[in-house]
Design an enzyme around this catalytic site. Structure first.
Site, short mmCIF file in Angstrom:
data_model
loop_
_atom_site.label_atom_id
_atom_site.label_comp_id
_atom_site.label_asym_id
_atom_site.label_seq_id
_atom_site.Cartn_x
_atom_site.Cartn_y
_atom_site.Cartn_z
CB SER A 18 -0.90 0.00 1.24
OG SER A 18 -1.51 1.28 1.38
CG HIS A 19 0.22 4.67 -2.56
ND1 HIS A 19 -0.15 3.58 -3.31
CD2 HIS A 19 0.73 5.57 -3.44
CE1 HIS A 19 0.10 3.82 -4.58
NE2 HIS A 19 0.63 5.03 -4.69
CB SER A 20 -1.04 4.38 3.78
OG SER A 20 -1.24 4.24 5.17
#
Lengths: 121, 198
Positions: free
Chosen positions: A8-10
């Protein structure tokens, strides 16, 4: 052995999803690549590759969130020694289904069949 | 173009990315997530550090080092996209000491193909591909100028995005210059500058 990699980007997204999956499938090898090493939002080839290598399984289902994560995942898939199934399933639902089925010892065709209707990208 | 000149080209490109960091992010604000400048500047800094730490001895090594730095540091979609471009550059310059016009032309064509493959993008979707196609096609035909490159970048403005995050915005993406095309424009303009002043 089959495992799961979450991308994920996060960092918080993969952390939360990993917690959820551990509730239902403690025995499934799970590694994550969330955010950048600086703590910023994003994904990189290096961090995904590291998560793939750190996973003890040699067959991996990889679930990702958005477009640029997909491109980095594809580059890892092309260069990795492991067998990687890059899933276009909705990330939470897909990973949940895969974890449940891997934990239950389901065959790959069964897992793929269950993931198919969850494809969103 | 030999290794020294290619290195000058790359350094000029990285300096441009860092100097225009805010502008690139500003272009990305209305149609993306506003981080193109920050991402590319981070990649540029990482690439320059890697090149200083272990200076490449071949053109192949130069482009490969840059590709790996961008892949590991950029963080946005431009990481794998530019990473793939520079990997294609590295491949096209394998075993070459200098890049003649024919090889350079192939370099840009291979870069364009790598970009289209990686991003699964085609012409007219308001992506970097929209400057890479005309630049690589015209490279061998016209003596291209910086003004030509500017025109190619500006031509992305009226396009409606159908690829990438900007595609979610549909018609609202019309009227904005594509930030990736702008950064690719820097790559082409620094190339022309280094070539024409050598």
């Amino acid at each position: 052995m089959t495992g799961i990699v979450l991308v994920s980007h996060s960092g918080l997204i993969v952390q939360g999803l990993a917690e959820l999956l551990k509730e239902i499938a403690k025995d499934v090898p799970l590694t994550t690549a969330g955010g950048l090493e600086t703590g910023d939002i994003g994904t990189t080839f290096d961090r995904i590759e590291a998560a793939v290598n750190a996973n003890p399984a040699d067959t991996l289902y990889v679930f990702y969130d958005l477009g640029s994560a997909k491109m980095n995942c594809e580059m890892v898939q092309e260069t990795a020694d492991k067998t990687i199934y890059l899933s276009g399933a909705a990330m939470i639902e897909g990973a949940f289904v895969a974890a449940t089925l891997i934990s239950a010892g389901a065959e790959q065709s069964v897992i793929d069949g269950q993931l198919k209707p969850l494809h969103v990208k | 173009m030999d290794l020294t000149l290619a290195r000058q080209w790359m350094d000029a490109f990285f300096e441009d990315l860092k100097a225009h960091k805010d502008y690139l992010s500003e272009l990305d604000n209305p149609i993306g997530d506003g981080d193109h400048g920050i991402n590319m500047a981070r990649g540029a800094t990482a690439a320059q550090e890697a090149l200083t730490q272990s200076p490449p001895e071949t053109l192949n090594g130069l482009f490969k080092t840059i590709a790996m730095s961008l892949l590991s540091k950029v963080g946005g979609a431009s990481g794998p996209l530019y990473g793939s471009v520079f990997l294609a550059f590295a491949k096209a310059s394998l075993d070459q000491d200098t890049l003649d016009d024919k090889t350079l032309s192939q370099l840009f064509i291979d870069g364009k193909d790598a970009l289209m493959n990686r991003g699964k993008a085609t012409k007219g979707e308001k992506t970097m591909v929209d400057v890479w196609i005309p630049f690589s096609e015209r490279f061998n035909q016209d003596p291209l100028t910086k003004e030509d490159v500017d025109a190619m970048v500006l031509a992305t403005k009226p396009l409606k995005a159908t690829k990438g995050r900007a595609a979610y915005l549909g018609d609202r993406s019309i009227g904005h210059i594509d930030p990736g095309s702008m950064s690719s424009g820097y790559l082409f303009k620094t190339f022309l500058n280094v070539r024409d002043h050598s």
